[in-house]
Design an enzyme around this catalytic site. Structure first.
Site, PDB file in Angstrom:
ATOM      1  N   ASP A 112      10.355   7.776  -2.699  1.00 43.35           N
ATOM      2  CA  ASP A 112       8.908   7.823  -2.505  1.00 43.35           C
ATOM      3  C   ASP A 112       8.153   8.420  -3.683  1.00 43.35           C
ATOM      4  OD1 ASP A 112       8.581   6.671   0.097  1.00 43.35           O
ATOM      5  OD2 ASP A 112       9.512   8.471   0.943  1.00 43.35           O
ATOM      6  N   ASP A 173       9.323  -0.532   2.109  1.00 44.02           N
ATOM      7  CA  ASP A 173       8.351   0.430   1.579  1.00 44.02           C
ATOM      8  C   ASP A 173       8.506   0.635   0.073  1.00 44.02           C
ATOM      9  OD1 ASP A 173       9.406   0.854   4.256  1.00 44.02           O
ATOM     10  OD2 ASP A 173       8.119   2.604   4.453  1.00 44.02           O
TER      11      ASP A 173
END
Length: 397
Positions: A112, A173
């Site tokens: 992330d 993602d």
């Protein structure tokens, strides 16, 4: 507070230029800026919003979450839109701690890092040309590159290298974390970043995107040799369903990969995933949390998925010829969906609500829904500013 199932569908405007929508976008931006400004003394640059509690207030959290970059990103957008120094000062204060975050091995070992550093230090570089922030962003790309596993040719989403459950696992993602790698490659002339990003995009396109242009949330590979194993979900309804937020990540992520690579396959993936998303929306053009979940009176929406998809389709539109067969179709979706978000899901008429969007869903399987989500707020603000002034955020310079 009545749920969105009780709201009337938004009016359906004809495809229009942003100027024709000033009666919708500009008041919505003004309200969003007021809410964002009110967050500044509440968080004081020392804590970060993630999701709200039942009173529609954000909990004060550390920067440990994958979502910590979205609030600083909102501040940077607000500064670029208004040139108001209060937003700049707050953005710098909220961003400065990210250099220390990168030194923490436990917090820097994550896929992330794109979400975290694109909207903080990359934004600081792009907005005010802070060279130290630029260097930190390159270091964040270095840390993300360490998640690339050459033996299986993928960027591992979760867990440590060799993790029995996650060692060969990718998630959709990650498509939104790849711009950090593409950007770093351009800044440093180091092809290693770009090659890892392209490998991840190719693997996602081949295995996560299904033949009907829907998507798995996650896919498993043998971590020793990269052989494909199976698709699955983590936050969706079931393994073979289509999690709405994941589909939105794909729309935007592939459009951004096309921007950096000019690979037509990525542009077509974004286009086809966008059509799937739009074709499976309810009448008010705001997504339920999963496209395969049975729809009942209390089925949760995910307003954040629709905000992300609007940004992704706006990015996609920027790459399509003016006479493209899908242009009017996509323009209509953006106008319809964003008008619905503004009129029925935003907090413009709710002074006690802290965030910008209601009815977001973090993880419905864990009973986390009907809440503000800071990523939903960020992408809602980005979409509005794209529509009004063409401000595209910090995914590229």
């Amino acid at each position: 507070m009545p749920g969105p199932e009780q709201a009337k569908p938004a009016d359906t405007p004809a495809p229009a230029a942003a100027a024709q929508q000033n009666n919708v976008w500009k008041p919505a931006i003004s309200q969003a800026l007021e809410k964002t400004a009110a967050m500044i003394p509440y968080f004081e640059g020392k804590s970060y919003p993630h999701v709200s509690d039942k009173s529609w207030k954000y909990k004060k959290e550390s920067y440990n979450n994958w979502t910590a970059g979205f609030y600083p990103g909102m501040l940077w957008l607000s500064y670029q839109y208004t040139k108001d120094e209060k937003f700049k000062q707050a953005a710098e204060q909220a961003t400065t701690r990210f250099k220390d975050r990168l030194k923490n091995a436990g917090l820097s070992d994550t896929h992330d890092l794109g979400f975290l550093y694109t909207l903080t230090t990359a934004a600081q570089w792009m907005a005010v040309k802070d060279t130290a922030a630029k260097q930190t962003t390159v270091e964040a790309a270095d840390a993300l590159l360490k998640r690339y596993r050459p033996e299986s040719d993928l960027i591992q989403a979760w867990g440590k290298k060799g993790d029995k459950n996650n060692g060969g696992r990718i998630i959709i993602d990650t498509m939104m974390n790849l711009p950090l790698l593409y950007w770093a490659s351009e800044q440093t002339n180091n092809e290693a970043y770009r090659k890892a990003a392209i490998s991840q995009a190719n693997k996602t396109l081949k295995y996560i995107v299904r033949p009907d242009n829907s998507s798995f949330h996650t896919y498993y590979f043998d971590q020793n040799n990269g052989q494909p194993l199976r698709g699955a979900t983590h936050q969706g309804y079931k393994d073979d369903s289509t999690w709405a937020r994941g589909q939105a990540w794909g729309i935007y992520g592939f459009a951004l990969s096309y921007r950096y690579t000019k690979n037509e396959e990525y542009l077509e993936a974004s286009r086809k995933m966008a059509r799937y998303f739009i074709e499976h929306l309810p009448p008010d053009q705001v997504a339920y949390w999963d496209f395969n979940v049975p729809v009942l009176a209390d089925t949760p929406r995910d307003s954040s998925a629709s905000a992300i998809a609007a940004c992704g389709v706006l990015e996609l539109l920027g790459h399509l010829p003016k006479d493209d067969k899908d242009r009017a179709y996509f323009e209509k979706f953006v106008n319809d969906s964003m008008t619905s978000l503004v009129n029925h899901y935003s907090t413009k008429n709710d002074p006690d609500a802290q965030g910008l969007l209601k009815y977001g869903a973090y993880n419905v399987n864990n009973k986390e829904f009907n809440q503000h989500t800071i990523w939903g707020d960020y992408f809602y603000l980005e979409a509005l500013m794209r529509l009004d002034k063409g401000l595209h955020g910090y995914w590229y310079e």
